[in-house]
Design an enzyme around this catalytic site. Sequence first.
Site, short mmCIF file in Angstrom:
data_model
loop_
_atom_site.label_atom_id
_atom_site.label_comp_id
_atom_site.label_asym_id
_atom_site.label_seq_id
_atom_site.Cartn_x
_atom_site.Cartn_y
_atom_site.Cartn_z
N GLN A 199 -31.90 -29.89 -30.63
CA GLN A 199 -32.68 -28.93 -29.83
C GLN A 199 -33.11 -27.72 -30.66
O GLN A 199 -33.35 -26.63 -30.11
CB GLN A 199 -31.88 -28.49 -28.59
CG GLN A 199 -31.80 -29.54 -27.49
CD GLN A 199 -33.15 -29.90 -26.91
OE1 GLN A 199 -34.20 -29.36 -27.28
NE2 GLN A 199 -33.16 -30.84 -25.97
N SER A 200 -33.24 -27.89 -31.95
CA SER A 200 -33.59 -26.78 -32.85
C SER A 200 -34.94 -26.15 -32.52
O SER A 200 -35.97 -26.82 -32.49
CB SER A 200 -33.61 -27.31 -34.28
OG SER A 200 -34.27 -26.39 -35.14
N ASN A 201 -34.91 -24.82 -32.28
CA ASN A 201 -36.16 -24.08 -32.13
C ASN A 201 -36.92 -24.05 -33.44
O ASN A 201 -38.14 -24.10 -33.47
CB ASN A 201 -35.88 -22.63 -31.73
CG ASN A 201 -35.12 -22.51 -30.43
OD1 ASN A 201 -35.53 -23.08 -29.43
ND2 ASN A 201 -34.01 -21.80 -30.45
#
Length: 365
Positions: A96-98
């Site tokens: 879920q890395s921005n």
Amino acid sequence: MKLDFGIREGKIVFITNEEVLQKVRSLGKVELGLYPTPLHRLDRLSRALGVNLWVKREDMSGVSLFGGNKIRKLQYLLWDAGRQGCDTVYTYGATQSNHAMQTAVAARRCGLRPVLYLGAIVEARPGDIRANLLLDRILGAEVHILPSEGRSTKETMAAFEPRIAAHRQRLLSEGHKVYDVPIGGSTPLGAAGFTEAFAETMKQAEAAGFSPDFLYTCTGSGGTLAGLAAGKALTGNPVQIRGVLSGKKAPKPYAEGLLELACGVLALLGGEHKTDAPFFTISSDFVGPGYEMPYKEANDDIRLLARTEGLFTDPVYSGKAFHGLMEDIRSGRVPQGSSVIFLLTGGATALFSEAEIVGDLATEP
Ligand SMILES: *Cc1c(COP(=O)(O)O)cnc(C)c1O
């Protein structure tokens, strides 16, 4: 080396915010975001807490609705990629890395092909792809998900480095040129984007008629904090910069790494800074159970900010940092009457991610 800031003949020489902006911009950048981002006061919360609280809206960076702090760094990094004639960008993060999502966005804007290696700290359920991972899919990024097995993203990437290197090698042999953006884009060149942000913010504060006593932000891979710290070092601004950690790190080596990164930014800008005075502090007290793991007290302050000001923070980064700031105000570490800027780094897409990340935000009445 000619020093036009730092220490000259035993005397500290500082430059202005405007000069900082010119220096950083001369590194070369692609314009991706919608800058300057707004700086505005939180009137209701200020009154309730007895401080003069402002928010710097890095969550409103653009390119799209789902921006955040990585776009500043990518403006400089992808300019470098273009200069080197690259056609493909690699980067790394959690599923879920921005950062990975924003890198994919920025790569598309620059006509580059995004390749993402993502460590599954929280597993995506098959057939239920959410939040940033969904955006990565829509962007058509080439996504490789790696098992994390309790490791940090950095450790996962190190464990799989032979496989990633072989992939890079294959692309190279097919005639592609790959630009490698490390985790969080936290190289001196990327972090320089936040030296620009520091000068931009301080100019806005001056125009609004106040001098901040504190500048709070969330810190992870460290480029945001290191870049801001370099801005303070260059200008001699007395503001106290404090980073609230989003993941478990050994504080001393982490702080040393950040100092090195900040000095890397200063070196890139053509000078050095030689004082022992600390130019930032770090709080490791508000991580909770770990990276991407929510806890009640932090989520309570996410609700507080939403219910007093209508602003959204996220349970992974900005919510924990905001909670850290609230606790420091409640304990008096930030004295009553202080002027405080909270640099909101973005990340609200996490509110639409897996239930393990959202925690009790969905269930509290
Ligand atoms: C990446 C990120 C951070 C941390 O920034 P670093 O420069 O990696 O320290 C903070 N908040 C959000 C929302 C992020 O995506």
